[in-house]
Design a protein around this motif. Structure first.
Motif, PDB file in Angstrom:
ATOM      1  N   GLU A   1       0.874  -0.928  -0.410  1.00  0.00           N
ATOM      2  CA  GLU A   1       0.188   0.055   0.524  1.00  0.00           C
ATOM      3  C   GLU A   1       0.628   1.417  -0.080  1.00  0.00           C
ATOM      4  O   GLU A   1       0.304   2.131  -0.710  1.00  0.00           O
ATOM      5  N   LEU A   2       1.878   1.298   0.832  1.00  0.00           N
ATOM      6  CA  LEU A   2       3.175   2.545   1.100  1.00  0.00           C
ATOM      7  C   LEU A   2       3.450   2.714  -0.797  1.00  0.00           C
ATOM      8  O   LEU A   2       3.480   3.939  -1.066  1.00  0.00           O
ATOM      9  N   ALA A   3       4.247   1.704  -1.319  1.00  0.00           N
ATOM     10  CA  ALA A   3       3.902   1.763  -2.727  1.00  0.00           C
ATOM     11  C   ALA A   3       3.082   2.210  -3.833  1.00  0.00           C
ATOM     12  O   ALA A   3       3.840   2.766  -4.033  1.00  0.00           O
ATOM     13  N   GLU A   4       2.168   2.212  -3.852  1.00  0.00           N
ATOM     14  CA  GLU A   4       1.053   2.615  -3.910  1.00  0.00           C
ATOM     15  C   GLU A   4       0.588   3.945  -3.655  1.00  0.00           C
ATOM     16  O   GLU A   4       1.208   5.343  -5.231  1.00  0.00           O
ATOM     17  N   GLN A   5       1.198   4.659  -2.948  1.00  0.00           N
ATOM     18  CA  GLN A   5       0.862   6.134  -2.985  1.00  0.00           C
ATOM     19  C   GLN A   5       1.987   6.406  -2.875  1.00  0.00           C
ATOM     20  O   GLN A   5       1.621   7.468  -3.325  1.00  0.00           O
ATOM     21  N   LYS A   6       3.227   5.947  -2.773  1.00  0.00           N
ATOM     22  CA  LYS A   6       4.662   6.636  -3.245  1.00  0.00           C
ATOM     23  C   LYS A   6       3.990   6.799  -4.803  1.00  0.00           C
ATOM     24  O   LYS A   6       4.115   8.279  -5.323  1.00  0.00           O
ATOM     25  N   ARG A   7       3.631   6.357  -5.553  1.00  0.00           N
ATOM     26  CA  ARG A   7       3.184   6.180  -6.605  1.00  0.00           C
ATOM     27  C   ARG A   7       1.792   7.873  -7.138  1.00  0.00           C
ATOM     28  O   ARG A   7       2.267   8.081  -7.608  1.00  0.00           O
TER      29      ARG A   7
END
Length: 214
Positions: free
Chosen positions: A32-38
């Motif tokens: 989820e953090l990787a998605e929000q980073k994107r």
């Protein structure tokens, strides 16, 4: 204990039903953090380039920052990062509140109200803040804005919590905010140990637990 008592205890235990669960895992929060980073990278770019979009990039940024901060907090609280990472300050930049200026409290509805009155946006300073401090401030963000076209500071994000905002703001360029998220994403626990401690720090008793993450 008599057979009768054993059967009674088993019968009572069966009445309690069952509880199913799993140990905390990092991949759920890191995904989820990787998605929000994107998303933050995307919406920050949209805001800086004034791109035509069907959504409001500022609203999307506010949401993505909030969700990302929850992921970072959970990784820390659930001991899904190494102890070394948890205790090591990350490099961030802060913009100080103006010295001698009369503070103007922003309206509740505003995410960057009175920002030029309250802060010295001509400079920023490099500091070290622990991952928990950074995630806490982002989670409780009172200020969320995008700085663009400044002769003094590079384009980027301005973020500050309610307790932080009267003294300073975080300032992140797109590369810098990505680096904070990447620091969480590349940290991996290779060794984990949990146990009990008594009041003297001995490994016994059941009132207090210890956890080691390396």
């Amino acid at each position: 204990m008599s057979d009768e008592n054993v059967e009674a205890r088993i019968e009572e235990m069966l009445k309690l039903g069952s509880v199913s669960s799993a140990d905390w895992q990092s991949y759920t929060w890191k995904n989820e953090l990787a998605e929000q980073k994107r998303r933050i990278d995307q919406h920050l770019s949209e805001a800086l380039t004034e791109a035509e979009t069907e959504h409001n990039p500022y609203h999307m940024l506010e949401r993505a920052i909030g969700v990302a901060s929850v992921c970072m907090r959970r990784l820390i609280e659930c001991r899904l990062v190494t102890d070394r990472f948890r205790d090591t300050p990350l490099a961030v930049h802060e913009v100080d509140a103006k010295v001698g200026a009369e503070w103007r409290e922003p309206f509740v509805s505003s995410t960057t109200g009175a920002i030029f009155n309250n802060y010295d946006l001509r400079s920023r300073r490099s500091v070290g803040r622990t991952p928990k401090v950074i995630s806490d401030k982002m989670l409780h963000a009172r200020v969320v804005g995008v700085l663009a076209g400044s002769a003094y500071l590079p384009d980027g994000l301005l973020i500050a919590s309610d307790t932080q905002s009267k003294s300073q703001l975080f300032h992140f360029t797109p590369v810098e905010i990505t680096a904070v998220f990447d620091a969480f994403l590349v940290d991996h626990v290779r060794y984990a140990s949990d146990g009990y401690l008594d009041k003297d720090g001995q490994v016994q008793g059941t009132r207090k637990v210890f956890a080691v993450r390396e």
